[in-house]
Design an enzyme around this catalytic site. Structure first.
Site, PDB file in Angstrom:
ATOM      1  N   LYS A 158     -15.314 -26.253  17.576  1.00  0.00           N
ATOM      2  CA  LYS A 158     -14.574 -25.033  17.249  1.00  0.00           C
ATOM      3  C   LYS A 158     -15.318 -24.213  16.206  1.00  0.00           C
ATOM      4  CE  LYS A 158      -9.897 -26.866  18.028  1.00  0.00           C
ATOM      5  NZ  LYS A 158      -8.570 -27.077  17.401  1.00  0.00           N
ATOM      6  N   GLU A 200     -13.753 -31.842  16.428  1.00  0.00           N
ATOM      7  CA  GLU A 200     -12.559 -32.670  16.404  1.00  0.00           C
ATOM      8  C   GLU A 200     -12.525 -33.579  17.631  1.00  0.00           C
ATOM      9  OE1 GLU A 200      -9.246 -29.739  14.276  1.00  0.00           O
ATOM     10  OE2 GLU A 200      -9.211 -30.032  16.443  1.00  0.00           O
ATOM     11  N   LYS A 201     -11.830 -34.673  17.503  1.00  0.00           N
ATOM     12  CA  LYS A 201     -11.520 -35.498  18.652  1.00  0.00           C
ATOM     13  C   LYS A 201     -10.616 -34.688  19.579  1.00  0.00           C
ATOM     14  CE  LYS A 201     -11.408 -39.392  20.996  1.00  0.00           C
ATOM     15  NZ  LYS A 201     -12.618 -39.886  21.677  1.00  0.00           N
ATOM     16  N   HIS A 208       1.470 -27.371  23.189  1.00  0.00           N
ATOM     17  CA  HIS A 208       1.210 -26.473  22.066  1.00  0.00           C
ATOM     18  C   HIS A 208       2.573 -26.106  21.472  1.00  0.00           C
ATOM     19  CE1 HIS A 208      -1.118 -22.827  20.349  1.00  0.00           C
ATOM     20  NE2 HIS A 208       0.066 -22.868  19.773  1.00  0.00           N
ATOM     21  N   GLU A 275       0.973 -24.107  13.702  1.00  0.00           N
ATOM     22  CA  GLU A 275       0.759 -24.538  15.080  1.00  0.00           C
ATOM     23  C   GLU A 275       0.324 -26.001  15.131  1.00  0.00           C
ATOM     24  OE1 GLU A 275      -1.677 -21.825  17.282  1.00  0.00           O
ATOM     25  OE2 GLU A 275      -0.209 -20.205  17.049  1.00  0.00           O
ATOM     26  N   ASN A 290      -1.033 -19.227  11.575  1.00  0.00           N
ATOM     27  CA  ASN A 290      -1.161 -17.787  11.783  1.00  0.00           C
ATOM     28  C   ASN A 290      -0.413 -17.076  10.672  1.00  0.00           C
ATOM     29  OD1 ASN A 290      -0.922 -18.490  15.226  1.00  0.00           O
ATOM     30  ND2 ASN A 290      -2.749 -17.723  14.229  1.00  0.00           N
ATOM     31  N   ARG A 292       0.730 -14.120  10.065  1.00  0.00           N
ATOM     32  CA  ARG A 292       1.226 -12.823  10.538  1.00  0.00           C
ATOM     33  C   ARG A 292       2.444 -13.059  11.421  1.00  0.00           C
ATOM     34  NH1 ARG A 292      -0.219 -13.642  15.704  1.00  0.00           N
ATOM     35  NH2 ARG A 292      -2.228 -14.611  16.151  1.00  0.00           N
TER      36      ARG A 292
END
Length: 447
Positions: A158, A200-201, A208, A275, A290, A292
């Site tokens: 990422k 990451e793994k 989600h 999240e 996030n 916002r």
């Protein structure tokens, strides 16, 4: 309370903010690009001012012009909506320097949570569960491969500054690593000007799940339950619902407490979203925050009876939260479908153009957030989302039936949309039974 707010955005979120301000007795200023001269938000606001050419860089991302428009119209505050400058710490700091209230968290918090690696390490210190992975930045493909080999595949690479799926690659074996890492890093440089990566793994087939939180300037932090955003295409959400069929009352309490702990760890002030990834064993892991208002905030409003935009504005005006945790009760079920001007048969190619005819349904438990109208020309320069269709009913099966009925009544002529594709998902037996995860679309449809 503010006398006048400038809305540094466009489309349905600008309209949504204008309506909230009107209810609060606050005057509004709409900014627009040359391509948005006839947009609905420019017609609904008390004042409107052109800030540049069609390109976002020349208009909605042009900080100096937005600040100048705020000063010229004597607005007290700027609401950034979502997207564009909403999570830009430089813009938040510029507002502060110019004595203009940025309706959102401080630049320092935006920076801390916007950098995914720093956010991850902050959560580790706060005893918030995170996916196993690197604590230090990774810049080099050789080092990255060594880490991935030790961690065990699959892994996910990422971009530290990433978002919206950019700078992200799932890597299933050592053979794939060099190519995918380099592509992800290149995408991060092009999109964010940053080559910082982390690894990451990879959690296979998760849900989600995101928790809406609100925090004022007096140390009060609450959560408003969860949204299940597992129906995604290329990391872009398509359908969101609240509550999640996978979350028990006990798990909701546990995740909500962790979400509050995460917000308190950074001394958060505003509305925001924590999240999580939820695996098949109901273990959850922090993914990102996030800082916002979210596109899908409406489903939370429907099941809790709150107004997140009004609350966000009140927090920015230094007022305490209107709610305590015990006031938040989740009743019924809400679903949102994002309707985009795009052609699913042509790899979801954006389809700007003139809307020649449209019909928007209504009725009990139906909410439509949009900024389009008959005769409106959808410009090719911005996001393709044109409509958010939301429904509310007593339970999930009833809400699904209502959404199917509502989508069958929507008419948008002149441009292609993903309406039929959304209709297919809602009629899918696995979706209806709640057997969903973030790979639902690619597993059920030929994408």
């Amino acid at each position: 309370m503010f006398n006048k707010i400038l809305i540094a955005n466009r489309g349905e979120i600008a309209v949504r903010i204008i309506r909230a301000c009107r209810e609060m007795g606050i005057k509004t200023v709409a900014v627009y690009s040359e391509a948005d001269r006839e947009a609905l938000h420019t017609q609904l606001a008390d004042e409107s001012i052109c800030i540049g050419k069609a390109s976002s860089t020349d208009s909605y991302l042009n900080m100096e012009r937005i600040i100048c428009a705020t000063i010229a119209t004597k607005a007290d505050a700027i609401h950034p909506g979502f997207g564009f400058l909403s999570e830009n710490s430089k813009f938040a700091l510029l507002c502060e320097t110019c004595n203009i209230k940025f309706i959102g968290p401080s630049a320092k918090i935006i920076d801390k949570m916007g950098n995914k690696l720093e956010a991850r390490n902050t959560m580790i210190k706060a005893n918030v569960p995170v996916v196993p992975g690197t604590k230090e930045p990774v810049y080099d493909v050789v080092l990255g491969k060594k880490i991935a080999d030790e961690m065990g595949y699959p892994v996910i690479v990422k971009a530290s500054s990433g978002g919206g799926g950019k700078g992200m690659r799932i890597i299933n074996s050592a053979v794939e690593f060099d190519h995918n890492f380099s592509n992800a890093q290149r995408e991060s440089i092009n999109s964010f000007g940053d080559n910082t990566m982390y690894i990451e793994k990879y959690i296979a087939n998760p849900r989600h799940i995101e928790f809406q939180i609100m925090a004022d300037n007096f140390g009060n932090v609450i959560h408003l339950g969860e949204r299940d955003c597992s129906i995604q295409r290329r990391h872009q959400k398509m359908i969101e619902e609240s509550p999640s069929i996978a979350i028990t009352d006990e798990l909701r309490t546990q995740m909500g407490e962790v979400a509050i702990r995460a917000a308190k760890a950074v001394k958060y002030q505003s509305v925001g979203t924590i999240e999580f990834l939820l695996d098949k064993n109901n273990k959850f892991y922090f993914m990102e925050m996030n800082t916002r208002i979210q596109v899908e905030h409406g489903v939370t409003e429907l099941v809790t009876g709150t107004d997140l935009i009004r609350e966000q504005i009140s927090i920015a005006a230094n007022l305490p939260l209107s709610y305590k945790q015990e006031d938040i009760l989740i009743r019924g079920h809400a679903i949102e479908c994002r309707i985009n001007a795009e052609n699913p048969d042509k790899n979801f190619m954006p389809c700007p153009g003139k809307i020649t005819n449209m019909h928007i349904p209504g009725g009990n438990g139906v909410r439509i957030d949009t900024a389009i109208y008959t005769g409106y020309e959808i410009p090719p320069f911005y996001d393709s989302m044109i409509l958010k269709v939301m429904v509310y009913d007593r339970d999930r099966p009833s809400a699904i039936k209502k959404m199917i009925s509502v989508l069958g009544e929507v008419v948008i002529e002149g441009v292609s949309t993903n309406l039929d594709f959304q209709y297919k998902i809602l009629n899918n037996e696995d979706f209806q039974s709640g057997k969903v995860d973030t790979h639902f679309i690619q597993e059920h449809y030929d994408m």
